[in-house]
Enzyme design. Structure first.
Site, PDB file in Angstrom:
ATOM      1  N   LYS A  11      55.756  41.919  40.393  1.00 30.92           N
ATOM      2  CA  LYS A  11      54.306  43.191  39.924  1.00 30.92           C
ATOM      3  C   LYS A  11      53.411  43.307  40.557  1.00 30.92           C
ATOM      4  O   LYS A  11      52.922  41.799  40.992  1.00 30.92           O
ATOM      5  CB  LYS A  11      54.255  43.582  38.491  1.00 30.92           C
ATOM      6  CG  LYS A  11      53.927  42.585  37.868  1.00 30.92           C
ATOM      7  CD  LYS A  11      52.434  42.881  37.638  1.00 30.92           C
ATOM      8  CE  LYS A  11      52.164  41.212  36.224  1.00 30.92           C
ATOM      9  NZ  LYS A  11      50.076  41.263  37.205  1.00 30.92           N
ATOM     10  N   ASP A 145      53.764  40.290  30.458  1.00 30.04           N
ATOM     11  CA  ASP A 145      54.795  40.852  31.508  1.00 30.04           C
ATOM     12  C   ASP A 145      56.181  40.752  31.682  1.00 30.04           C
ATOM     13  O   ASP A 145      56.724  41.247  32.404  1.00 30.04           O
ATOM     14  CB  ASP A 145      54.081  39.692  32.634  1.00 30.04           C
ATOM     15  CG  ASP A 145      52.619  40.626  32.481  1.00 30.04           C
ATOM     16  OD1 ASP A 145      52.300  41.368  31.912  1.00 30.04           O
ATOM     17  OD2 ASP A 145      52.112  39.592  33.779  1.00 30.04           O
TER      18      ASP A 145
HETATM   19  O1  C5P Z   1      51.721  36.931  27.661  1.00 33.54           O
HETATM   20  P1  C5P Z   1      51.634  35.483  28.546  1.00 33.54           P
HETATM   21  O2  C5P Z   1      51.721  34.626  28.102  1.00 33.54           O
HETATM   22  O3  C5P Z   1      52.055  36.219  29.482  1.00 33.54           O
HETATM   23  O4  C5P Z   1      49.816  35.326  28.696  1.00 33.54           O
HETATM   24  C1  C5P Z   1      49.453  35.099  29.052  1.00 33.54           C
HETATM   25  C2  C5P Z   1      47.906  34.738  29.023  1.00 33.54           C
HETATM   26  O5  C5P Z   1      47.250  36.162  29.553  1.00 33.54           O
HETATM   27  C3  C5P Z   1      47.210  34.280  27.021  1.00 33.54           C
HETATM   28  O6  C5P Z   1      47.311  33.675  26.603  1.00 33.54           O
HETATM   29  C4  C5P Z   1      45.977  35.289  27.137  1.00 33.54           C
HETATM   30  O7  C5P Z   1      45.180  34.392  26.847  1.00 33.54           O
HETATM   31  C5  C5P Z   1      46.407  36.322  28.781  1.00 33.54           C
HETATM   32  N1  C5P Z   1      46.680  37.639  28.342  1.00 33.54           N
HETATM   33  C6  C5P Z   1      45.521  38.396  26.859  1.00 33.54           C
HETATM   34  N2  C5P Z   1      45.894  39.839  26.916  1.00 33.54           N
HETATM   35  C7  C5P Z   1      47.093  40.236  27.084  1.00 33.54           C
HETATM   36  C8  C5P Z   1      48.045  40.000  28.269  1.00 33.54           C
HETATM   37  C9  C5P Z   1      47.893  38.145  28.256  1.00 33.54           C
HETATM   38  O8  C5P Z   1      44.294  38.068  27.124  1.00 33.54           O
HETATM   39  N3  C5P Z   1      47.506  41.472  27.103  1.00 33.54           N
END
Ligand code: C5P
Length: 308
Positions: A11, A145
């Site tokens: 993406k 994601d």
């Molecule tokens: O959800 P995911 O594990 O992919 O997110 C990775 C990191 O990205 C999270 O630990 C956070 O630090 C950051 N993040 C965030 N806000 C979001 C999505 C991700 O701060 N909405």
């Protein structure tokens, strides 16, 4: 069926509006996701050996620069398969093979894509028949994601990016992606975004979807889309990797309709006028310092799909 292969797209974020840091460590977002024709493939196969003491879920990774992808239980595809088995209420076995073309830690959700593909592949391999709504729920627990990688096409994500609504688009958009050496850590880029805002004394705005972007997508207007691209994480990615500013500037100089850091970077995305223009732009960007390689792709494309 003893092996299922699923193809899953990368993406690019057409808009990434980052709101305040929440108590759970995430940020409220408006995240316009767009799936592009750069694919990983995940095969889930029944293990050939019947050794009951072997790990029930094993993973191998093939492709360019896959050294940073964990092949332990931390691998997102393994976590997704385990969460699916837990949901089904019993233990299942699978050998996962990930063939990577999506840059690793590149801001194109490659790890999330592999998790989504593992969910679809194991759902089939294990004959679970869970509906996509259930897979979406499991996906959201794995990462913000991951649900989009199941859905594909173009969609707006709210909350931490996991609550999705499909968006209407017309036509095909042509992209060039400049891949950089090494990745950028997503938590680190979000942290830098918070730090830069604090340093500047700027409060995080409430994220809102860009109407100009929605209109450009509806009308299939690449020129307007190029103007409407925005990414609140870009200043943070540039602060951590200053050379990306030169890559973006080179794309603009060579006639890109829009130039933006993809997600948390370091991949840079350039919107082209046509497939031919994308190839011309790619040839010109190849020699820019700090650019490891350049690929062209188009979007939107469907999400994780069984390929065989
Ligand atoms: O959800 P995911 O594990 O992919 O997110 C990775 C990191 O990205 C999270 O630990 C956070 O630090 C950051 N993040 C965030 N806000 C979001 C999505 C991700 O701060 N909405």
């Amino acid at each position: 069926m003893s092996a299922i292969t699923v193809r899953v797209p990368a993406k690019v974020n057409l808009q990434l509006a980052v709101g305040p840091l929440r108590e759970d460590g995430y940020h409220d977002l408006v995240n316009v996701f767009h799936a592009v024709s750069l694919f990983d493939e995940v095969t889930a196969a029944e293990p050939l050996d019947a050794d009951p003491s072997a790990a029930p879920l094993r993973v191998r990774v093939e492709g360019d620069l896959t050294g940073e992808v964990p092949v332990s239980d931390d691998n997102l595809a393994v976590r997704a398969a385990r969460a699916l088995a837990d949901r089904a209420g019993r233990s299942y076995r699978a050998d996962l093979l990930i063939r990577k073309s999506i840059p690793v830690a590149g801001g194109m959700a490659g790890g999330s894509a592999d998790a989504a593909a593992a969910l679809v592949a194991c759902n089939d391999l294990w004959g679970l028949g869970l509906p996509v709504e259930d897979l979406m729920e499991i996906a959201a627990d794995i990462g913000s994601d991951v649900p989009f990688a199941l859905l594909g096409d173009t969609a707006v994500g709210t909350g931490r990016g996991e609550r999705l609504a499909p968006l209407e688009t017309a036509g095909v958009f042509h992209w060039v992606f400049a891949l950089a050496d090494g990745g950028l850590s997503t938590p680190r880029v979000y942290g830098e975004c918070d730090r830069l805002r604090e340093e500047a004394g700027v409060a995080a705005p409430t994220p809102a979807v860009s109407e100009a972007l929605l209109a450009a997508l509806r009308e299939g207007d690449a020129r307007a889309l190029g103007q409407a691209l925005s990414n609140d994480l870009q200043p943070a990615a540039l602060a951590l990797r200053p050379s990306l500013a030169d890559t973006l500037a080179a794309g603009r100089t060579h006639g890109a309709l829009g130039a933006i850091v993809s997600g948390s970077g370091p991949t840079c995305a350039f919107l082209a006028e046509s497939a031919e223009h994308a190839h011309e732009l790619a040839a010109l960007l190849k020699d820019v310092d700090g650019c490891r390689s350049v690929v062209t792709a188009h979007g939107p494309v469907p999400g994780a799909t069984v390929a065989g």
